[in-house]
Scaffold this active site. Structure first.
Site, mmCIF file in Angstrom:
data_model
loop_
_atom_site.group_PDB
_atom_site.id
_atom_site.type_symbol
_atom_site.label_atom_id
_atom_site.label_comp_id
_atom_site.label_asym_id
_atom_site.label_seq_id
_atom_site.Cartn_x
_atom_site.Cartn_y
_atom_site.Cartn_z
ATOM 1 N N HIS A 180 -7.741 -5.801 0.368
ATOM 2 C CA HIS A 180 -6.503 -5.023 0.427
ATOM 3 C C HIS A 180 -5.441 -5.705 1.289
ATOM 4 O O HIS A 180 -4.244 -5.525 1.054
ATOM 5 C CB HIS A 180 -6.827 -3.630 0.986
ATOM 6 N N SER A 222 0.838 -1.196 0.000
ATOM 7 C CA SER A 222 0.000 0.000 0.000
ATOM 8 C C SER A 222 0.880 1.255 0.000
ATOM 9 O O SER A 222 1.720 1.401 -0.889
ATOM 10 C CB SER A 222 -0.953 -0.050 1.195
#
Length: 264
Positions: free
Chosen positions: A236, A101
């Site tokens: 995610h 990320s």
């Protein structure tokens, strides 16, 4: 691989070090950068699944965990610059950078600085759960109230988000989370430079925060022309339930780095 987690040690303020099991100088160092609001603890179990001759350095961002008393970085340069310089004494073996990320953008910027300032290119750049810097979408979450920020994080996936329901922990967790979002959303190079390193990108198939096309744009940022994308089931934070599969893929891609025979 022995299958057990090697005890870690602090390696200066910026790293938590997990040495290889050989007792000798490692074949390579895998430097891992956590997500926004994240800590080095994300990578704690990785050494159990990595080759014995790989040393792992987990990056410790300021403003959280055992660096809680320090202010959070406000700009990408404040974060990537010091990490780059902290790696300079550790350039005796090849480096591989992995970022998840926000950590993907930080890892990319560290790779650029290593090339420009120290003429060293990481053997590979591994980016996870993040669009290429010139294609990343802004969410504005850092400008919203606390509840909206937390809700936005929970939409991405549930990695320890129950901690936000505990007032004492929420008070500790929100400032670095908001600071990291402010940092990464204010970072968007108009004309990002390619790195010489090959790039591999990883995504979760159900990650609502990543558009596949925008992740594929990492391929525009490697001068080597060597780019690949690997998808895993999940959101995610796919890398937690699929840690074994992810690290098997990472191990395969770094097998020849530092002179190891890939067939061994």
């Amino acid at each position: 691989m022995s299958g057990s987690v090697i005890p870690s040690t602090e390696a200066g303020p910026w790293f938590r070090r997990y040495p290889g099991r050989t007792g000798r100088r490692p074949r390579l160092r895998l430097v891992c950068f956590p997500h926004a609001g994240g800590t080095a603890q994300l990578f704690h179990g990785w050494t159990a699944r990595l080759p014995d001759d790989v040393e792992l350095l987990a990056v410790r961002y300021p403003g959280r965990h055992d660096r809680l008393a320090e202010p959070c970085a406000e700009t990408m340069d404040e974060l990537a610059g010091p990490v780059t310089e902290a790696l300079v004494p550790r350039l005796d073996v090849p480096l591989v950078l992995f970022g998840h990320s926000m950590g993907s953008s930080v890892a990319y910027e560290v790779a650029l600085r290593l090339e420009k300032r120290h003429r060293v290119s990481p053997a590979r750049l591994l980016v996870s759960g993040r669009a290429a810097p010139h294609r990343a979408r802004r969410t504005g979450l850092h400008e919203r109230d606390d509840d909206t920020l937390v809700s936005g994080i929970r939409r991405l996936g549930d990695l320890g988000s129950e901690a936000f329901d505990i007032p004492e922990l929420r008070e500790l967790l929100l400032p670095p989370l908001r600071a990291d979002y402010r940092l990464v959303e204010s970072y968007r190079p108009a004309a990002p430079a390619p790195v010489r390193s090959p790039i591999t990108a990883y995504i979760g198939t159900e990650d609502t925060g990543c558009v596949r096309e925008h992740v594929m744009a990492w391929g525009e940022l490697t001068a080597s022309g060597d780019f690949s994308l690997r998808a895993f089931p999940g959101d995610h934070f796919y890398l937690v339930p699929h840690e074994a599969g992810l690290l098997a893929d990472v191990t395969r891609r770094i097998a020849a780095v530092g002179g190891r025979d890939p067939s061994s």
